[in-house]
Design a protein around this motif. Structure first.
Motif, PDB file in Angstrom:
ATOM      1  N   TYR A  28       0.833  -1.202   0.000  1.00 32.60           N
ATOM      2  CA  TYR A  28       0.000   0.000   0.000  1.00 32.60           C
ATOM      3  C   TYR A  28       0.869   1.255   0.000  1.00 32.60           C
ATOM      4  O   TYR A  28       0.551   2.247  -0.669  1.00 32.60           O
ATOM      5  CB  TYR A  28      -0.943   0.006   1.193  1.00 32.60           C
ATOM      6  N   GLY A  29       1.972   1.234   0.730  1.00 33.62           N
ATOM      7  CA  GLY A  29       2.892   2.369   0.707  1.00 33.62           C
ATOM      8  C   GLY A  29       3.442   2.614  -0.687  1.00 33.62           C
ATOM      9  O   GLY A  29       3.543   3.758  -1.144  1.00 33.62           O
ATOM     10  N   CYS A  30       3.777   1.526  -1.390  1.00 34.57           N
ATOM     11  CA  CYS A  30       4.273   1.658  -2.762  1.00 34.57           C
ATOM     12  C   CYS A  30       3.187   2.231  -3.671  1.00 34.57           C
ATOM     13  O   CYS A  30       3.437   3.155  -4.454  1.00 34.57           O
ATOM     14  CB  CYS A  30       4.725   0.294  -3.282  1.00 34.57           C
ATOM     15  N   ALA A  31       1.986   1.676  -3.572  1.00 31.33           N
ATOM     16  CA  ALA A  31       0.887   2.160  -4.401  1.00 31.33           C
ATOM     17  C   ALA A  31       0.606   3.638  -4.140  1.00 31.33           C
ATOM     18  O   ALA A  31       0.365   4.416  -5.080  1.00 31.33           O
ATOM     19  CB  ALA A  31      -0.362   1.317  -4.143  1.00 31.33           C
ATOM     20  N   ILE A  93       5.643  -0.722 -14.472  1.00 32.37           N
ATOM     21  CA  ILE A  93       6.169  -0.988 -13.125  1.00 32.37           C
ATOM     22  C   ILE A  93       5.488  -2.226 -12.561  1.00 32.37           C
ATOM     23  O   ILE A  93       4.259  -2.368 -12.651  1.00 32.37           O
ATOM     24  CB  ILE A  93       5.904   0.214 -12.185  1.00 32.37           C
ATOM     25  N   LEU A  94       6.275  -3.102 -11.971  1.00 30.77           N
ATOM     26  CA  LEU A  94       5.751  -4.272 -11.262  1.00 30.77           C
ATOM     27  C   LEU A  94       6.368  -4.313  -9.870  1.00 30.77           C
ATOM     28  O   LEU A  94       7.593  -4.256  -9.732  1.00 30.77           O
ATOM     29  CB  LEU A  94       6.098  -5.557 -12.005  1.00 30.77           C
ATOM     30  N   VAL A  95       5.526  -4.404  -8.849  1.00 38.48           N
ATOM     31  CA  VAL A  95       6.000  -4.573  -7.473  1.00 38.48           C
ATOM     32  C   VAL A  95       5.433  -5.874  -6.918  1.00 38.48           C
ATOM     33  O   VAL A  95       4.224  -6.074  -6.880  1.00 38.48           O
ATOM     34  CB  VAL A  95       5.577  -3.395  -6.565  1.00 38.48           C
ATOM     35  N   HIS A  96       6.326  -6.744  -6.501  1.00 43.59           N
ATOM     36  CA  HIS A  96       5.984  -8.039  -5.888  1.00 43.59           C
ATOM     37  C   HIS A  96       6.191  -7.884  -4.384  1.00 43.59           C
ATOM     38  O   HIS A  96       7.316  -7.705  -3.914  1.00 43.59           O
ATOM     39  CB  HIS A  96       6.909  -9.109  -6.474  1.00 43.59           C
ATOM     40  N   GLY A 231       7.858   3.100  -0.049  1.00 44.55           N
ATOM     41  CA  GLY A 231       7.134   3.411  -1.273  1.00 44.55           C
ATOM     42  C   GLY A 231       7.839   4.435  -2.140  1.00 44.55           C
ATOM     43  O   GLY A 231       7.971   4.253  -3.357  1.00 44.55           O
ATOM     44  N   PHE A 232       8.336   5.506  -1.546  1.00 45.62           N
ATOM     45  CA  PHE A 232       8.998   6.535  -2.348  1.00 45.62           C
ATOM     46  C   PHE A 232      10.359   6.072  -2.856  1.00 45.62           C
ATOM     47  O   PHE A 232      10.806   6.503  -3.925  1.00 45.62           O
ATOM     48  CB  PHE A 232       9.114   7.840  -1.559  1.00 45.62           C
ATOM     49  N   ALA A 233      11.022   5.173  -2.111  1.00 46.73           N
ATOM     50  CA  ALA A 233      12.265   4.595  -2.622  1.00 46.73           C
ATOM     51  C   ALA A 233      11.978   3.752  -3.864  1.00 46.73           C
ATOM     52  O   ALA A 233      12.709   3.801  -4.860  1.00 46.73           O
ATOM     53  CB  ALA A 233      12.933   3.752  -1.544  1.00 46.73           C
ATOM     54  N   CYS A 234      10.892   2.973  -3.817  1.00 46.50           N
ATOM     55  CA  CYS A 234      10.491   2.196  -4.988  1.00 46.50           C
ATOM     56  C   CYS A 234      10.126   3.112  -6.148  1.00 46.50           C
ATOM     57  O   CYS A 234      10.494   2.855  -7.305  1.00 46.50           O
ATOM     58  CB  CYS A 234       9.305   1.296  -4.643  1.00 46.50           C
TER      59      CYS A 234
END
Length: 260
Positions: A28-31, A93-96, A231-234
Motif C-alpha cells: 500500500y505504501g508503494c501504491a 512498473i511491477l511490485v511483488h 514506497g517513495f524509494a520504490c
C-alpha cells in the motif's frame, strides 16, 4: 520538512502492485507513492476476506484495476496479466510484495522445516516473482522496472526469521539474474530491503517486537522507517532518474544494515 506537492514524474506510467493487504502493508505504501507521482494503478488482493480491506484503498487511490491473486492457485496469475494487457496494453512498473510460509515451518528453526513447507515458502515468496517477470516482460515494450521485497535476514542471520532467510536470499539472487536477462529490453530489476515494519506478514514472526526495538536502537538516524519511506524509494527506482541502476538490493532501513 515540507517539500511541497510532489512532481508527477510517473504521470501516465502503468504500475501493478501485488500484495496489498491493508493500509499498513508495504504494498500500500508503494501504491500510494506511485499515485502521488502520477502513475495509474492496478492492485491485487489475496482473497474475498482481504478484498473488504483493499477495495476502499483502491478507490482512494483511483486504481484502474483491482483483482484477486493467490499465486498458489493455477490460472490466477495469468488472469491478472491478461486483464492488465486488455485494459492498458502495456506495463511500466511491477511490485511483488508477497511472502508466505506455513506457520509451523516459519516459527520452527530451519532444521525443523519440512520439505513441503520449504517448497511452499519458496514458491510463493520467490518463484512467483520469476513467473510474474515472465508475464510482465512482454508488456514492458518501452522498458520498465520490477521490484521485489526482501529483508536483511537474506544476508545476515536474524534470530526467528528461520526459513524466510534462505528464501529471501534466493529472491535477491533471482533479482540479479533477472536484471541480467532483461537488461537488454530496458527492464531494470531490484530487490528492496526495508527495515522491520509492523505489517500483518511480520506479525507471524516470533518476538517481532524485540526486532523492532533493536532496529530503532541501532539505526544511525535513530528511528524506524515507515511504508511511505519504502514506497517513495520504490517510486524513485521506477523514474527516469534511476535509469542506469539495476540489479541492486536497496536498503531502506535507516542504516541498520551497516551496524555491527
Amino acid at each position: 520538512m515540507n517539500y511541497g506537492a510532489p512532481h508527477p514524474v510517473l504521470k501516465d506510467a502503468k504500475a501493478l502492485v501485488v500484495g496489498v493487504a491493508n493500509e499498513h502493508s508495504i504494498a500500500y505504501g508503494c501504491a500510494s507513492a506511485f499515485h502521488e507521482l502520477g502513475a495509474d494503478l492496478a492492485l491485487t488482493y489475496l482473497n474475498e476476506k482481504a478484498k473488504g480491506y483493499v477495495e476502499p484503498l483502491a478507490r482512494q487511490l483511483d486504481a484502474s484495476l483491482l483483482m484477486p491473486l493467490d499465486v498458489s492457485e493455477p490460472g490466477q496469475l495469468e488472469a491478472v496479466f491478461s486483464q492488465v494487457e486488455r485494459t492498458w496494453g502495456k506495463l511500466d512498473i511491477l511490485v511483488h510484495s508477497i511472502a508466505w510460509a506455513p506457520k509451523d515451518d516459519l516459527q520452527g528453526g530451519l532444521l525443523s522445516c519440512s520439505a513441503e513447507g520449504f517448497a511452499k515458502a519458496m514458491d510463493v515468496s520467490c518463484h512467483s516473482f520469476i513467473r510474474m517477470a515472465r508475464l510482465a516482460a512482454p508488456l514492458m515494450r518501452d522498458g520498465g522496472t520490477m521490484i521485489a521485497m526482501s529483508y536483511y535476514g537474506a544476508n545476515r542471520v536474524v534470530p526467528n526469521y528461520n526459513v524466510m532467510g534462505p528464501v529471501k536470499a534466493a529472491l535477491e539472487a533471482s533479482c540479479r539474474y533477472l536484471a541480467y536477462e532483461l537488461g537488454g529490453k530496458g527492464i531494470r530489476v531490484h530487490a528492496m530491503s526495508p527495515g522491520p515494519l509492523k505489517t500483518r506478514a511480520a506479525s507471524g514472526l516470533k518476538d517481532f517486537d524485540l526486532l523492532l526495538t533493536e532496529a530503532a536502537q541501532k539505526a544511525p538516524i535513530g528511528e524506524l522507517v515507515d511504508i511511505m519511506d519504502v514506497g517513495f524509494a520504490c517510486a524513485y527506482l521506477a523514474t527516469p532518474y534511476a535509469r542506469r541502476i539495476s540489479g541492486e538490493t536497496v536498503y531502506v532501513d535507516g542504516g541498520v544494515h551497516i551496524m555491527a
